[in-house]
Design a protein around this motif. Structure first.
Motif: not given
Length: 159
Positions: A105-121, A123-129
């Motif tokens: 979601y591209y949103v208004t306010g201080e934050t530009d995006f809200i993301l919902i991610l699905l990962v296995s663990d 470590a996978e999320y760290e690789a995504v970041t």
């Protein structure tokens, strides 16, 4: 991402059909017709029209992420350095390509995006970041929330 379209002329039959399809898109048209007071061919024509008009965007199977090896739901707030000069479109394109991102979601306010991610663990999320956030010079910062429970998720639109 699809833009909101102006509201089309949907009558009470259309709305009743959509309510049923949102709960279970496999309900036979004959049963939908019986439920809403139309013949099966009339239901079929209405569904086809709503598909062609984009009211029905797709018909899919909704999966439970844990059963397919993605038990971890992450919500991430992403703040950009700049939104000018097509930079926002570059970020959107990158997020669209990331298979781990279920919703963006591209949103208004201080934050530009809200993301919902699905990962296995984690470590996978760290690789995504590393790939999406640290690897993009236009990302100012991001904030991560780990869902402890998927209390309510739905694809239904309240009509």
């Amino acid at each position: 991402m699809k833009k909101a379209k102006p509201s089309l002329s949907l009558d009470t039959f259309d709305l009743a059909i959509l309510r049923i399809l949102q709960q279970d898109a496999t309900v036979p048209q004959r049963l939908i017709g019986e439920s809403v007071g139309l013949s099966a061919p009339a239901v079929q024509r209405r569904i086809k029209r709503m598909q062609n008009d984009g009211v029905i965007a797709s018909q899919v199977a909704v999966l439970e992420p844990g059963y397919v090896g993605l038990p971890l739901t992450i919500v991430a707030e992403v703040e950009l350095k700049t939104e000018s000069g097509g930079r926002i479109d570059e970020v959107k394109a990158e997020f669209l390509q990331a298979e781990e991102i279920q919703q963006c979601y591209y949103v208004t306010g201080e934050t530009d995006f809200i993301l919902i991610l699905l990962v296995s663990d984690m470590a996978e999320y760290e690789a995504v970041t590393q790939r999406l956030f640290f690897g993009n010079e236009n990302i100012r910062k991001f904030k991560t929330f780990v869902a402890m429970d998927r209390t309510k998720t739905s694809t239904c639109v309240n009509i």
